[in-house]
Design an enzyme around this catalytic site. Structure first.
Site, mmCIF file in Angstrom:
data_model
loop_
_atom_site.group_PDB
_atom_site.id
_atom_site.type_symbol
_atom_site.label_atom_id
_atom_site.label_comp_id
_atom_site.label_asym_id
_atom_site.label_seq_id
_atom_site.Cartn_x
_atom_site.Cartn_y
_atom_site.Cartn_z
ATOM 1 N N LYS A 178 0.629 -1.153 -0.042
ATOM 2 C CA LYS A 178 0.080 -0.069 -0.200
ATOM 3 C C LYS A 178 1.116 1.126 0.108
ATOM 4 O O LYS A 178 0.699 2.291 -0.990
ATOM 5 C CB LYS A 178 -1.129 0.038 1.518
ATOM 6 C CG LYS A 178 -2.002 -0.973 1.785
ATOM 7 C CD LYS A 178 -2.633 -1.572 2.680
ATOM 8 C CE LYS A 178 -1.379 -1.149 3.762
ATOM 9 N NZ LYS A 178 -1.289 -2.801 4.296
ATOM 10 N N ARG A 210 -9.655 0.006 9.229
ATOM 11 C CA ARG A 210 -9.581 -0.946 9.065
ATOM 12 C C ARG A 210 -10.481 -2.096 10.306
ATOM 13 O O ARG A 210 -10.672 -3.323 10.500
ATOM 14 C CB ARG A 210 -8.398 -1.219 10.656
ATOM 15 C CG ARG A 210 -7.084 -0.747 9.863
ATOM 16 C CD ARG A 210 -5.676 -1.705 9.729
ATOM 17 N NE ARG A 210 -4.665 -1.954 9.988
ATOM 18 C CZ ARG A 210 -3.979 -1.022 9.812
ATOM 19 N NH1 ARG A 210 -3.562 0.072 9.130
ATOM 20 N NH2 ARG A 210 -2.701 -1.285 10.323
ATOM 21 N N ARG A 250 11.945 -4.361 5.860
ATOM 22 C CA ARG A 250 11.623 -3.272 4.803
ATOM 23 C C ARG A 250 12.365 -2.059 6.023
ATOM 24 O O ARG A 250 12.931 -2.355 7.135
ATOM 25 C CB ARG A 250 10.065 -3.429 5.287
ATOM 26 C CG ARG A 250 9.729 -1.974 4.935
ATOM 27 C CD ARG A 250 8.294 -1.650 5.239
ATOM 28 N NE ARG A 250 7.259 -1.691 6.610
ATOM 29 C CZ ARG A 250 6.128 -2.188 6.075
ATOM 30 N NH1 ARG A 250 5.326 -1.504 5.336
ATOM 31 N NH2 ARG A 250 5.478 -2.272 6.879
ATOM 32 N N ARG A 295 10.853 -0.197 10.781
ATOM 33 C CA ARG A 295 10.037 0.088 12.435
ATOM 34 C C ARG A 295 9.914 -1.191 13.532
ATOM 35 O O ARG A 295 10.754 -2.177 12.937
ATOM 36 C CB ARG A 295 8.364 -0.435 11.551
ATOM 37 C CG ARG A 295 7.919 0.877 11.329
ATOM 38 C CD ARG A 295 6.738 0.591 10.732
ATOM 39 N NE ARG A 295 5.735 0.338 10.713
ATOM 40 C CZ ARG A 295 4.213 -0.457 10.275
ATOM 41 N NH1 ARG A 295 4.171 0.271 9.032
ATOM 42 N NH2 ARG A 295 4.159 -1.097 10.696
ATOM 43 N N ARG A 306 0.075 -9.154 13.748
ATOM 44 C CA ARG A 306 -1.016 -8.009 12.218
ATOM 45 C C ARG A 306 -1.972 -8.649 11.840
ATOM 46 O O ARG A 306 -2.689 -8.450 11.509
ATOM 47 C CB ARG A 306 0.050 -6.920 11.968
ATOM 48 C CG ARG A 306 0.771 -6.294 13.620
ATOM 49 C CD ARG A 306 2.021 -5.734 13.186
ATOM 50 N NE ARG A 306 1.953 -4.873 11.077
ATOM 51 C CZ ARG A 306 3.149 -4.736 10.913
ATOM 52 N NH1 ARG A 306 4.547 -5.235 11.319
ATOM 53 N NH2 ARG A 306 3.383 -3.609 9.930
HETATM 54 P P1 ADP Z 1 1.052 -1.981 8.220
HETATM 55 O O1 ADP Z 1 1.388 -0.319 6.880
HETATM 56 O O2 ADP Z 1 1.859 -2.807 7.977
HETATM 57 O O3 ADP Z 1 -0.089 -1.924 6.972
HETATM 58 P P2 ADP Z 1 -0.004 0.678 9.859
HETATM 59 O O4 ADP Z 1 0.967 1.974 9.576
HETATM 60 O O5 ADP Z 1 -0.766 1.476 9.115
HETATM 61 O O6 ADP Z 1 0.853 -0.711 8.977
HETATM 62 O O7 ADP Z 1 -0.024 0.434 10.994
HETATM 63 C C1 ADP Z 1 0.664 0.258 12.070
HETATM 64 C C2 ADP Z 1 -0.369 -0.081 13.421
HETATM 65 O O8 ADP Z 1 -0.836 1.579 13.586
HETATM 66 C C3 ADP Z 1 -0.938 -0.776 13.456
HETATM 67 O O9 ADP Z 1 -0.756 -2.369 14.010
HETATM 68 C C4 ADP Z 1 -2.317 -0.478 14.413
HETATM 69 O O10 ADP Z 1 -1.891 -0.987 16.304
HETATM 70 C C5 ADP Z 1 -2.279 1.047 14.123
HETATM 71 N N1 ADP Z 1 -2.992 1.559 13.499
HETATM 72 C C6 ADP Z 1 -2.920 2.271 12.334
HETATM 73 N N2 ADP Z 1 -4.313 2.075 11.094
HETATM 74 C C7 ADP Z 1 -5.351 1.964 12.189
HETATM 75 C C8 ADP Z 1 -6.632 1.603 12.125
HETATM 76 N N3 ADP Z 1 -7.082 2.387 10.970
HETATM 77 N N4 ADP Z 1 -7.031 1.371 13.286
HETATM 78 C C9 ADP Z 1 -6.995 0.774 13.977
HETATM 79 N N5 ADP Z 1 -4.904 1.079 14.159
HETATM 80 C C10 ADP Z 1 -4.748 1.177 13.665
HETATM 81 P P1 ADP Z 2 2.187 -1.800 3.370
HETATM 82 O O1 ADP Z 2 2.193 -0.361 3.523
HETATM 83 O O2 ADP Z 2 0.660 -2.250 3.015
HETATM 84 O O3 ADP Z 2 2.776 -1.575 4.846
HETATM 85 P P2 ADP Z 2 4.482 -1.334 1.914
HETATM 86 O O4 ADP Z 2 5.002 -0.271 0.794
HETATM 87 O O5 ADP Z 2 5.568 -0.598 2.492
HETATM 88 O O6 ADP Z 2 3.424 -2.684 2.949
HETATM 89 O O7 ADP Z 2 6.148 -2.702 1.378
HETATM 90 C C1 ADP Z 2 6.094 -3.504 2.304
HETATM 91 C C2 ADP Z 2 7.904 -3.956 1.759
HETATM 92 O O8 ADP Z 2 7.538 -4.511 0.560
HETATM 93 C C3 ADP Z 2 8.303 -2.795 1.515
HETATM 94 O O9 ADP Z 2 9.939 -2.868 2.326
HETATM 95 C C4 ADP Z 2 8.413 -2.979 -0.197
HETATM 96 O O10 ADP Z 2 9.059 -2.129 -0.443
HETATM 97 C C5 ADP Z 2 8.197 -3.691 -0.711
HETATM 98 N N1 ADP Z 2 7.278 -3.813 -1.670
HETATM 99 C C6 ADP Z 2 5.859 -3.226 -1.743
HETATM 100 N N2 ADP Z 2 5.771 -3.663 -2.454
HETATM 101 C C7 ADP Z 2 6.231 -4.805 -3.521
HETATM 102 C C8 ADP Z 2 5.926 -5.622 -4.048
HETATM 103 N N3 ADP Z 2 5.379 -5.947 -5.607
HETATM 104 N N4 ADP Z 2 7.246 -7.362 -3.898
HETATM 105 C C9 ADP Z 2 8.360 -7.074 -3.787
HETATM 106 N N5 ADP Z 2 8.229 -5.983 -2.506
HETATM 107 C C10 ADP Z 2 7.374 -4.880 -2.840
#
Ligand code: ADP
Ligand code: ADP
Ligand code: ADP
Length: 213
Positions: A13, A88, A127, A160, A171
């Site tokens: 994302k 979420r 990451r 992170r 998660r």
């Molecule tokens: P990722 O990019 O790995 O999907 P996020 O950065 O979106 O994770 O979220 C990190 C943490 O922040 C989550 O594990 C949760 O604790 C909190 N969080 C983020 N967005 C939400 C949401 N919409 N509702 C509840 N908790 C959230």
């Molecule tokens: P999210 O925001 O959904 O948690 P990220 O965009 O941060 O995910 O991606 C998680 C990790 O995977 C990052 O280190 C990113 O560079 C890598 N990544 C993202 N998209 C791809 C893909 N299509 N194939 C391989 N690695 C990816």
């Protein structure tokens, strides 16, 4: 356009967001980024959210709904926005519809970053992030030119605290139990586009463009 990106942690994302944002001039609202900024700044909100985030559980609906309510009212977000990591839970989705209803607007498209859980551990543990810009790297799939440094600014990259194999398990559990129902919620409204998020980034970008055309 008003868009929602839904997908498990590591589904891409954050990687796709800047491309969509630039193409459509939308504001990018990532609740995870906003919460991490609040934790770093030790604001009352951040102090409340810190422990829950470190455990890989979702923070309370009220906390994030408040943040989003404020953000989508900003003049800079009137043309449209990308919600990344929100809603979420179904309760958050219902609150969002209510907020948009008051503005006379609605969500145009939900992009579902569908991907198998098995791929995510490698993505998450590799990451590296440049927090000021949100640029994301990966030790294997998208390495920075100099290890540990941002390509553009030369500033240090960070990992992170919750990007460990162990916290990822919680998660993912939260994702399947609380967030997957949000996909069903929007499917019933008929505006969900399915992406093959396991493909390379450029192929995912092409699918996003097709879904938004
Ligand atoms: P990722 O990019 O790995 O999907 P996020 O950065 O979106 O994770 O979220 C990190 C943490 O922040 C989550 O594990 C949760 O604790 C909190 N969080 C983020 N967005 C939400 C949401 N919409 N509702 C509840 N908790 C959230
Ligand atoms: P999210 O925001 O959904 O948690 P990220 O965009 O941060 O995910 O991606 C998680 C990790 O995977 C990052 O280190 C990113 O560079 C890598 N990544 C993202 N998209 C791809 C893909 N299509 N194939 C391989 N690695 C990816
Ligand atoms: P090219 O060499 O064709 O310009 P890139 O340098 O963008 O391609 O990418 C090289 C490889 O790294 C490709 O397999 C691509 O899928 C992958 N890649 C590029 N960006 C990312 C990213 N943000 N996360 C994960 N993998 C990536």
């Amino acid at each position: 356009k008003r868009l929602i990106l839904i997908g498990p942690p590591g589904s891409g994302k954050g990687t796709q967001s800047p491309l969509i944002k630039d193409e459509y001039c939308l504001c990018h609202l990532a609740t995870g980024d906003m919460l991490r900024a609040a934790v770093a700044a030790k604001t009352p909100l951040g102090i409340k959210a810190k422990e829950t985030m470190e455990k890989g559980e979702l923070v309370s609906d009220d906390l994030v709904v408040g943040i989003i309510d404020e953000a989508i009212k900003k003049p800079s977000c009137q043309k449209g926005f990308i919600l990344d990591g929100f809603p979420r839970t179904v309760a958050q989705a219902e609150k969002l519809d209510e907020m948009l209803g008051k503005q006379g607007t609605k969500i145009d498209k939900v992009l579902n970053f569908a991907i198998d859980d098995a791929i995510l551990e490698e993505r998450i543990t590799g990451r590296w992030i440049h927090p000021p810009s949100g640029r994301t790297y990966h030790t294997k799939f998208a390495p920075p030119k100099t290890p540990g440094l941002d390509d553009v600014t030369g500033e240090p990259l960070i990992q992170r605290k919750d990007d460990t194999a162990e916290v990822l398990k919680s998660r993912l559990e939260a994702f399947h139990r609380q967030t997957a129902p949000v996909i069903d919620y929007y499917s019933k409204k008929g505006n969900v586009a399915q992406l093959h998020a396991e493909k390379p980034p450029k192929e995912v970008t092409a699918e996003v463009q097709k879904a938004l055309a």
